[in-house]
Motif scaffolding. Structure first.
Motif, PDB file in Angstrom:
ATOM      1  N   ILE A 159       0.839  -1.202   0.000  1.00 49.64           N
ATOM      2  CA  ILE A 159       0.000   0.000   0.000  1.00 49.64           C
ATOM      3  C   ILE A 159       0.877   1.255   0.000  1.00 49.64           C
ATOM      4  N   ILE A 160       1.955   1.244   0.775  1.00 49.10           N
ATOM      5  CA  ILE A 160       2.859   2.401   0.828  1.00 49.10           C
ATOM      6  C   ILE A 160       3.522   2.626  -0.525  1.00 49.10           C
ATOM      7  N   VAL A 161       3.996   1.536  -1.140  1.00 43.63           N
ATOM      8  CA  VAL A 161       4.629   1.659  -2.460  1.00 43.63           C
ATOM      9  C   VAL A 161       3.630   2.189  -3.493  1.00 43.63           C
ATOM     10  N   SER A 162       2.409   1.660  -3.485  1.00 43.14           N
ATOM     11  CA  SER A 162       1.395   2.116  -4.440  1.00 43.14           C
ATOM     12  C   SER A 162       0.996   3.558  -4.164  1.00 43.14           C
ATOM     13  N   ARG A 163       0.873   3.929  -2.902  1.00 41.33           N
ATOM     14  CA  ARG A 163       0.538   5.305  -2.562  1.00 41.33           C
ATOM     15  C   ARG A 163       1.598   6.275  -3.080  1.00 41.33           C
ATOM     16  N   THR A 164       2.862   5.901  -2.910  1.00 47.49           N
ATOM     17  CA  THR A 164       3.945   6.749  -3.416  1.00 47.49           C
ATOM     18  C   THR A 164       3.884   6.883  -4.934  1.00 47.49           C
ATOM     19  N   PHE A 165       3.541   5.789  -5.612  1.00 47.34           N
ATOM     20  CA  PHE A 165       3.404   5.838  -7.062  1.00 47.34           C
ATOM     21  C   PHE A 165       2.306   6.804  -7.473  1.00 47.34           C
ATOM     22  N   PHE A 166       1.117   6.673  -6.875  1.00 43.42           N
ATOM     23  CA  PHE A 166       0.004   7.570  -7.209  1.00 43.42           C
ATOM     24  C   PHE A 166       0.362   9.020  -6.894  1.00 43.42           C
TER      25      PHE A 166
END
Length: 306
Positions: A159-166
């Motif tokens: 979730i943290i990695v995806s949040r950073t991507f978005f």
């Protein structure tokens, strides 16, 4: 006009390049040798493998191990179960992870820091195996595939990695323009954000898919019916069988025919062990080249920027 000469590497630069090359060669050997050994052992005479005569390239080539594997109904059942668990589990993981990550990436989401803190607490504090088993049991999921999928429906790290991507990829101006045109948050996420997020979707699908494919501990804890075992549990049983067969002939007083039968059983189990390892890892190896471009891009953007 004087010719332009190229910049020469200094002595330190040359030493650095040589050192890197040596390190990479050693790393390649360390990574490649087990793979080559397993492939060779799966098609070699088990006597030569067990005696150590086969240490790299195959010797006494035989495909009996693969014949036994493909003739074993439990392995095909495990294959089917693993594919179902992997596909269904990965879809659920993406349905939970991506919306949560996108919501936490929005600056106008009230309380996002609080929710992010609550998510991160679970990375350091866990209930443990027994409380988790009791929860799964009370929910009636024991001996069902949902016991392998729902407890791990989301990974906070992912979730943290995806949040950073978005956060670093989807411009705020794009969101504002869509809202001005009357686009709702749900339509914005489905129609605009998701199509622009192929790299992180591929990365998360690969992360979750590999995790489901390789998982066996959850099945060992929650499943009682052998017909529902994933492939990794079948592989574990073969490994245990091979160890028991090998140990059964030590210190036992048996006649020659029984000893020969036990030794042959151990050799067949050893062949099947290496063959199943190859069969169980091939699908993941085959899928990765198609996702490699998105995988590298998504990891770099999702982990470095932001």
């Amino acid at each position: 006009m004087a010719a332009v000469t190229g910049i020469k590497d200094s002595k330190r630069d040359r030493i650095f390049v040589i050192g890197n090359s040596i390190f990479l060669i050693l790393a390649l050997i360390v990574v490649a040798y087990p793979l080559i050994y397993i492939v060779s052992a799966s098609i070699s005479d088990p006597k030569l493998v067990n005696s150590g005569d086969m240490w790299l390239l195959p010797k006494g080539i035989t495909f009996e191990g693969y014949q036994k594997v493909f003739a074993n109904d439990s392995i095909w059942t495990g294959y089917k179960n693993t594919i179902i668990y992997t596909v269904v589990g990965t879809i659920i993981n993406l349905l939970v992870t991506l919306p949560a990550a996108y919501a936490l990436s929005r600056r106008d989401f009230i309380g996002r820091n609080f929710f992010m803190a609550m998510f991160m607490v679970t990375m350091f504090i866990g209930g443990g195996l027994v409380p988790t088993f009791l929860v799964v049991k009370e929910l009636g999921m024991v001996n069902t595939m949902w016991a392998l999928i729902l407890p791990g429906a989301a990974s906070v790290y992912n979730i943290i990695v995806s949040r950073t991507f978005f956060h670093s990829t989807i411009p705020t101006e794009l969101q504002e323009a869509a809202q001005i045109d009357g686009c709702t948050n749900m339509k914005l996420f489905i129609k605009i954000v998701i199509p622009l997020s192929a790299p992180i979707i591929a990365v998360m699908a690969l992360f979750y898919g590999v995790g489901h494919w390789n998982s066996y501990f959850g099945a060992m804890i929650y499943l009682n019916d052998a017909a529902k075992y994933p492939l990794q549990m079948i592989l574990r049983q073969i490994l245990v069988l091979q160890e028991v067969s090998a140990a059964g002939g030590k210190g036992a007083v048996v006649n020659a025919s029984v000893a020969a039968a036990m030794n042959n059983k151990a050799e067949v189990a050893s062949l099947m062990k290496y063959a199943v390892i190859i069969v169980s890892t091939l699908p993941i190896i085959a899928v990765y080249p198609f996702l490699q471009r998105y995988f590298v891009q998504g990891v770099m953007i999702g982990s470095v920027k932001g």
